[in-house]
Design an enzyme around this catalytic site. Structure first.
Site, PDB file in Angstrom:
ATOM      1  N   GLN A 130       0.839  -1.193   0.000  1.00 12.66           N
ATOM      2  CA  GLN A 130       0.000   0.000   0.000  1.00 12.66           C
ATOM      3  C   GLN A 130       0.880   1.251   0.000  1.00 12.66           C
ATOM      4  O   GLN A 130       0.372   2.363  -0.029  1.00 12.66           O
ATOM      5  CB  GLN A 130      -0.877   0.014   1.273  1.00 12.66           C
ATOM      6  CG  GLN A 130      -1.854  -1.147   1.365  1.00 12.66           C
ATOM      7  CD  GLN A 130      -2.540  -1.185   2.730  1.00 12.66           C
ATOM      8  OE1 GLN A 130      -1.930  -1.530   3.741  1.00 12.66           O
ATOM      9  NE2 GLN A 130      -3.802  -0.827   2.777  1.00 12.66           N
TER      10      GLN A 130
ATOM     11  N   ILE B 238       3.756   4.037  -1.194  1.00 10.74           N
ATOM     12  CA  ILE B 238       4.080   4.699  -2.465  1.00 10.74           C
ATOM     13  C   ILE B 238       5.544   5.124  -2.497  1.00 10.74           C
ATOM     14  O   ILE B 238       5.956   5.874  -3.365  1.00 10.74           O
ATOM     15  CB  ILE B 238       3.180   5.947  -2.651  1.00 10.74           C
ATOM     16  CG1 ILE B 238       3.329   6.890  -1.451  1.00 10.74           C
ATOM     17  CG2 ILE B 238       1.722   5.537  -2.852  1.00 10.74           C
ATOM     18  CD1 ILE B 238       2.665   8.245  -1.632  1.00 10.74           C
ATOM     19  N   ASP B 239       6.333   4.633  -1.528  1.00  8.66           N
ATOM     20  CA  ASP B 239       7.684   5.148  -1.339  1.00  8.66           C
ATOM     21  C   ASP B 239       8.783   4.367  -2.045  1.00  8.66           C
ATOM     22  O   ASP B 239       9.953   4.747  -1.985  1.00  8.66           O
ATOM     23  CB  ASP B 239       7.989   5.218   0.165  1.00  8.66           C
ATOM     24  CG  ASP B 239       7.659   3.909   0.878  1.00  8.66           C
ATOM     25  OD1 ASP B 239       7.926   2.832   0.316  1.00  8.66           O
ATOM     26  OD2 ASP B 239       7.125   3.970   2.012  1.00  8.66           O
TER      27      ASP B 239
ATOM     28  N   HIS C 297      -1.377   1.296  -4.378  1.00  4.00           N
ATOM     29  CA  HIS C 297      -1.760   2.707  -4.226  1.00  4.00           C
ATOM     30  C   HIS C 297      -0.920   3.630  -5.112  1.00  4.00           C
ATOM     31  O   HIS C 297      -0.855   4.829  -4.880  1.00  4.00           O
ATOM     32  CB  HIS C 297      -1.669   3.134  -2.758  1.00  4.00           C
ATOM     33  CG  HIS C 297      -2.751   2.518  -1.904  1.00  4.00           C
ATOM     34  ND1 HIS C 297      -2.722   2.544  -0.537  1.00  4.00           N
ATOM     35  CD2 HIS C 297      -3.887   1.857  -2.234  1.00  4.00           C
ATOM     36  CE1 HIS C 297      -3.800   1.923  -0.057  1.00  4.00           C
ATOM     37  NE2 HIS C 297      -4.513   1.489  -1.065  1.00  4.00           N
TER      38      HIS C 297
ATOM     39  N   CYS D  37       0.633  13.954 -16.737  1.00  2.00           N
ATOM     40  CA  CYS D  37      -0.031  15.219 -17.052  1.00  2.00           C
ATOM     41  C   CYS D  37      -1.551  15.055 -16.965  1.00  2.00           C
ATOM     42  O   CYS D  37      -2.113  14.077 -17.459  1.00  2.00           O
ATOM     43  CB  CYS D  37       0.358  15.668 -18.450  1.00  2.00           C
ATOM     44  SG  CYS D  37      -0.520  17.164 -18.956  1.00  2.00           S
TER      45      CYS D  37
ATOM     46  N   CYS E 211      -2.712  15.969 -21.084  1.00  2.00           N
ATOM     47  CA  CYS E 211      -2.367  15.146 -22.266  1.00  2.00           C
ATOM     48  C   CYS E 211      -1.868  13.757 -21.878  1.00  2.00           C
ATOM     49  O   CYS E 211      -1.518  12.965 -22.751  1.00  2.00           O
ATOM     50  CB  CYS E 211      -1.331  15.862 -23.129  1.00  2.00           C
ATOM     51  SG  CYS E 211       0.338  15.873 -22.427  1.00  2.00           S
TER      52      CYS E 211
ATOM     53  N   CYS F 112       2.663  20.198 -22.682  1.00  2.00           N
ATOM     54  CA  CYS F 112       1.521  21.101 -22.818  1.00  2.00           C
ATOM     55  C   CYS F 112       1.394  22.105 -21.670  1.00  2.00           C
ATOM     56  O   CYS F 112       0.463  22.901 -21.640  1.00  2.00           O
ATOM     57  CB  CYS F 112       0.229  20.297 -22.947  1.00  2.00           C
ATOM     58  SG  CYS F 112      -0.347  19.631 -21.371  1.00  2.00           S
TER      59      CYS F 112
HETATM   60 ZN   LIG Z   1       0.632  17.591 -20.907  1.00  2.00          ZN
END
Ligand SMILES: [Zn+2]
Length: 258
Positions: A109, A111-112, A127, A135, A138, A163
């Site tokens: 779980q 995210i490290d 997770h 992004c 896009c 973008c």
């Molecule tokens: Zn973008």
């Protein structure tokens, strides 16, 4: 070596036996595995640095869409801590266990990326991860380091190189679906394993908290190591309420060296 009370020592030995007898073992790790590495459990309310903020609100898709600067302000110290964190003895011990062929997959779980930093393979990140950003306009994906390190230093919100829209870390926000591929893999492993070791998770965040139940329902053994009880402690073969950075290496030492 750490010495434990006799009851804990007996539980450690029993857990090691289960690993030696099992042909297909998986680990399910949660925030409690990363706290010894200095990463606060930011999902628990009232914990550490973010007690004044409400993570459920600030780390939600709604906040990110309506006032991203509010999210990034909250996220900045956390991102800094995660980037600088190092794996602890429990992460390294799990890698040794895997290299010795006693454990197949790590479902996490967290995210490290601390499992990967410790050298573990086959890590299923339910997770998401801090290693990439995407992004919001896009969907161009970038490696996090070139964007998040300057962000931690200056506080300037990262923007898409194609973008110029805002980049979102590839972590699961509150109110967001889990990444589908990772979630399917996690469920497959939970259903096929003979042994599941839950480490550092209070099993409070659904749907991942339901995975050990799926394993139990298919006849798997269950070991839970966490510093507070979970809803499944009574059904586990072994449940140890202790510091994971001490107990996990002690179990694995016994698996590998008898
Ligand atoms: Zn973008």
């Amino acid at each position: 070596m750490t010495s434990f009370p006799p009851q804990t020592q007996a539980a450690i030995e029993f857990a090691a036996d289960l690993f030696r007898q099992s042909k297909h073992a998986v680990v399910l790790s949660g925030a409690g595995l990363s706290t010894p590495s200095g990463i606060p459990d930011f999902r628990s309310t009232g914990s550490g640095l973010w007690s004044s903020d409400e993570p459920m609100e600030v780390a939600s898709l709604h906040t990110f869409r309506t006032s991203p600067e509010k999210f990034f302000q909250w996220f900045r110290p956390l991102a800094g801590q995660i980037f600088n964190a190092k794996p602890n003895p429990a992460h390294f011990a799990l890698t040794e266990l895997q290299k010795a062929g006693h454990m197949d997959f790590v479902i996490t779980q967290n995210i490290d990326s601390l499992h990967q930093k410790a050298g573990s393979e086959h890590v299923i990140e339910t997770h998401g991860t801090m290693q990439t950003l995407t992004c919001t306009q896009c969907y161009h994906q970038v490696q996090a380091e070139a964007y998040l390190v300057p962000f931690v230093e200056t506080g300037e919100i990262p923007h898409c190189p194609k973008c110029a829209q805002i980049l979102k870390p590839d972590v699961i926000f509150f109110g967001e679906q889990l990444p589908q591929t990772a979630w399917f893999k996690a469920q497959r492993e939970a259903r096929q394993c003979e042994l599941m070791l839950v480490v550092g998770s209070s099993l409070e965040v659904l749907p991942v908290a339901g995975l050990p139940m799926q394993a139990l329902d298919r006849g798997a053994h269950l070991i839970i190591i966490n510093n507070s009880p979970t809803y499944l402690n009574l059904r586990a073969d072994v449940a140890i309420l202790e510091d994971v950075a001490l107990v996990v290496p002690a179990i694995i030492e016994r698996v590998l060296n008898g």
